[in-house]
Each structure stands twice: as structure tokens, then as C-alpha cells.
Design an enzyme around this catalytic site. Structure first.
Site, PDB file in Angstrom:
ATOM      1  CE  LYS A 292      -3.204   2.733   2.713  1.00 12.19           C
ATOM      2  NZ  LYS A 292      -4.093   2.854   3.863  1.00 12.19           N
TER       3      LYS A 292
ATOM      4  CG  ASN B 180      -7.195   0.936  10.973  1.00 11.77           C
ATOM      5  OD1 ASN B 180      -6.006   0.719  10.871  1.00 11.77           O
ATOM      6  ND2 ASN B 180      -7.806   0.669  12.120  1.00 11.77           N
ATOM      7  CB  THR B 181     -10.288   5.402  12.038  1.00 16.60           C
ATOM      8  OG1 THR B 181      -8.951   5.600  11.568  1.00 16.60           O
ATOM      9  CG2 THR B 181     -10.464   6.161  13.339  1.00 16.60           C
TER      10      THR B 181
END
Lengths: 66, 281
Positions: free
Chosen positions: B99, B209-210
Site C-alpha cells: 500500500k 481502519n478507524t
């Protein structure tokens, strides 16, 4: 000679290699990798990678990430 | 769902990619990854002293998930930093998937499009399978494809903001102009409804993610995102109706009771009754 390892000053004998540094600092296993002055040093090159005064090394390991 | 997500020659059932950071504990991270159904997870590298053994612990936890690893270059600001970190990642994690992040601004963590293209070009030459975290700029995306990226990951919004799809016009343009490129919305997704919307718009997958890690119940939220992504994809495949400006009744109007033709209104008018009484029906 004086080096920076992960931003901290470290003393090593003249002519030391990355392999000697790794051994002195106590890194083991295969969950770390090394960059010398910002360039990747492959594990197979540790014995040949000579260090000089003022070199800066980064030794990294896995962390969580997004 | 039998339709597979195809990235760099590999096939995946899940269209949700998740990060491994910010969880209350490694155990909750592992449980959340499992609940998300994700088969691709992101992770990173940071400086570590030999006294700190949590690198190995994290590595063990992550290996247990059995997922495809997608190491990131988070925090890198120059192609030189990216190349070194990418090589270190490949050595440790044993994968050439990457990534790619080149950050151009510390405050909104916006990708640096110029550094991104330069870094991607070199990484592709070195055999990496590059998934760049990029802006939603069509020309930047084309340049990334030109240098050999096969997958693109445009942002929905700045990392960690949870603001959803900020620029739908640009994102829709990307989808329409790059119909054969796997496009993954990466960053800025804050709610399952936003992930669902991205999938309805035709994006191939979502990376976040968060939104899961910072939920009050991350495991439950991971499952919610799984459903949202599956729902959005199914909706896209089903074909959404076209929007209309005016209302259109869904219930048949033919044979509506109580309805009278205008002729009755005219009669009413003749009798001096209130005009438009028939319209009440």
C-alpha cells in the site's frame, strides 16, 4: 566510532559491520530489517555492510497499521 | 456472493480491506478482523529496539489471521523513504504487495501525487505489486496506471476523518472513466452507510481502519461493515433505479375508488359548490 541507531548515538569499534552491530545490540530472529543512511540493507549483506563514523541506521519491526 | 474481487492475479471473496491499528487490544483487533470477513489487512514497520518484543507479538497475531498482508508506507514523504521501507517490508513480510503512501501534507495527510507517481514507477520496476493511496484526480490516476499500477485506492476523505465520500463527482468520474481498473476507496469512511454508498457507486472494494477500531464495539462494527459492503455490491449488481425530479405513485392509479372525472366537478360548479372538490381524492 560513533553511529546513530534509530536516532540514538552508539559506539562501535572501527571496521564494524551491520552484522556486528546487530549482534551487539541483541537483535534476533527475522522480524526486523535494516536501512543504512536511508538505503535498505538486505539480510544477506549484513556481513559485508561496513559501517563508518556518522552513519545513521534504522532498524524496524512490524507494527499495526492502517 | 460468488463474484470475486480480483487484484494482481489473486481472487478474494471479501470486498472489505481493514487496517490493524488503533484497536483497544490485539485480541479485539484479531476478533474484529475475523468479524469483518476481510481477507486483506494492512500493517506497517516502525523503529524498534531489541528490548521491545511487541513487533514479534504483533507479527504473530497478524499471521494467525491468515489474511493477505498489505504493508503500508505510512508516514513516508519522499520516494527514497518509500523505496527503503518497501524493501524492508518485503524482506520481513515476504510479500511484494504494497500500500503505497507518499504524504504531501501533515495536516490532512493528502497524498503527494508527484512523489506517488515517481515512487510507483520505481517500485513496479523492482517487482512490487503497488496499490497506491491516491487522490481522486483522474489524471493522477491515469499516470499511476501508466507506470504500472494495476489497482488504485482513491481517498474518500482524509485519513481518520470519517467524513465519507467527500467528492462524489470526482469519484464517479474515476469509476466511469476507468471501468476496468480495480478501484478501492481508501480512507475517510466513517460509517457503514458510506461504505455501502461507495459500493453502490461501483467501486470494487473499501479499505478502512478507524471506523471499526474506534467504534464503541469494534467487533460489532466490523460485522456491520461486512454487511454494508456486501449489500452495496449486491445493489450495484442489481442496478439502481434512476432518480426522478417529480413524484410517481407506486400504487396503481387505475380504478382508484372515490375518484370522479372532471365532468362531476363541472356539475358541482354549475350547482355553485366549492371548486376543486373532486381533487381531494
Amino acid at each position: 566510532m560513533q553511529l546513530l541507531v534509530n536516532g540514538e548515538s552508539i559506539s562501535l569499534p572501527e571496521g564494524a559491520t551491520v552484522a556486528a552491530l546487530i549482534q551487539q545490540l541483541g537483535y534476533s530472529g527475522e522480524t526486523f530489517a535494516v536501512a543504512l543512511n536511508g538505503d535498505f540493507v538486505p539480510r544477506a549483506s549484513y556481513e559485508q555492510a561496513a559501517l563508518n563514523t556518522g552513519d545513521s541506521l534504522d532498524i524496524v519491526a512490524p507494527v499495526v497499521g492502517g | 456472493m460468488t463474484e470475486k474481487l480480483k487484484l494482481y492475479g489473486k481472487e478474494f471473496d471479501s470486498r472489505l480491506l481493514v487496517g490493524t491499528a488503533l484497536y483497544p487490544s490485539p485480541a479485539i483487533m484479531r476478533e474484529s478482523v475475523a468479524a469483518s470477513g476481510s481477507e486483506i489487512i494492512t500493517l506497517s514497520l516502525r523503529r524498534q529496539s531489541p528490548a521491545q518484543q511487541h513487533g514479534k507479538m504483533i507479527w504473530d497475531y497478524i499471521q494467525e489471521t491468515g489474511c493477505q498482508l498489505l504493508p503500508n508506507t505510512a508516514g513516508c514523504k519522499t520516494p527514497k523513504e518509500v523505496i527503503a521501507l518497501a524493501e524492508m517490508s518485503r524482506e520481513i513480510f515476504g510479500t511484494d504487495w504494497l500500500k503505497l503512501e507518499v504524504i504531501g501534507d501533515d495536516y490532512n495527510l493528502q497524498p503527494d501525487p508527484f512523489g506517488l507517481i515517481e515512487a510507483a514507477r520505481e517500485l513496479v520496476k523492482r517487482g512490487f505489486k503497488v496499490l497506491p493511496y491516491c487522490t481522486d484526480d483522474l489524471v493522477v490516476c491515469r499516470r499511476l496506471l501508466d507506470v504500472g499500477c494495476e489497482v488504485l485506492m482513491p481517498w474518500g476523505a482524509p485519513i481518520g476523518t470519517g467524513r465519507g465520500l467527500m467528492n462524489k463527482y470526482n469519484l464517479q468520474t474515476l469509476r466511469e472513466r476507468l471501468p476496468d481498473t480495480p478501484l478501492i476507496i481508501d480512507a475517510g469512511i466513517g460509517a457503514p452507510s458510506q461504505a455501502c454508498e461507495a459500493m453502490e457507486m461501483g467501486f470494487d472494494a473499501v479499505l478502512l481502519n478507524t471506523a471499526i477500531a474506534k467504534a464503541q464495539n469494534p467487533v460489532l462494527m466490523a460485522g456491520s461493515f461486512k454487511l454494508a459492503v456486501e449489500s452495496g455490491r449486491a445493489a450495484r449488481n442489481a442496478g439502481l433505479m434512476l432518480k426522478r425530479q417529480t413524484a410517481s405513485p407506486s400504487t396503481p392509479t387505475l380504478d382508484m375508488p372515490f375518484w370522479q372525472q372532471t365532468v362531476s366537478e363541472e356539475k358541482g360548479e354549475e350547482k355553485g359548490e366549492a371548486k376543486g372538490e373532486g381533487e381531494k381524492v
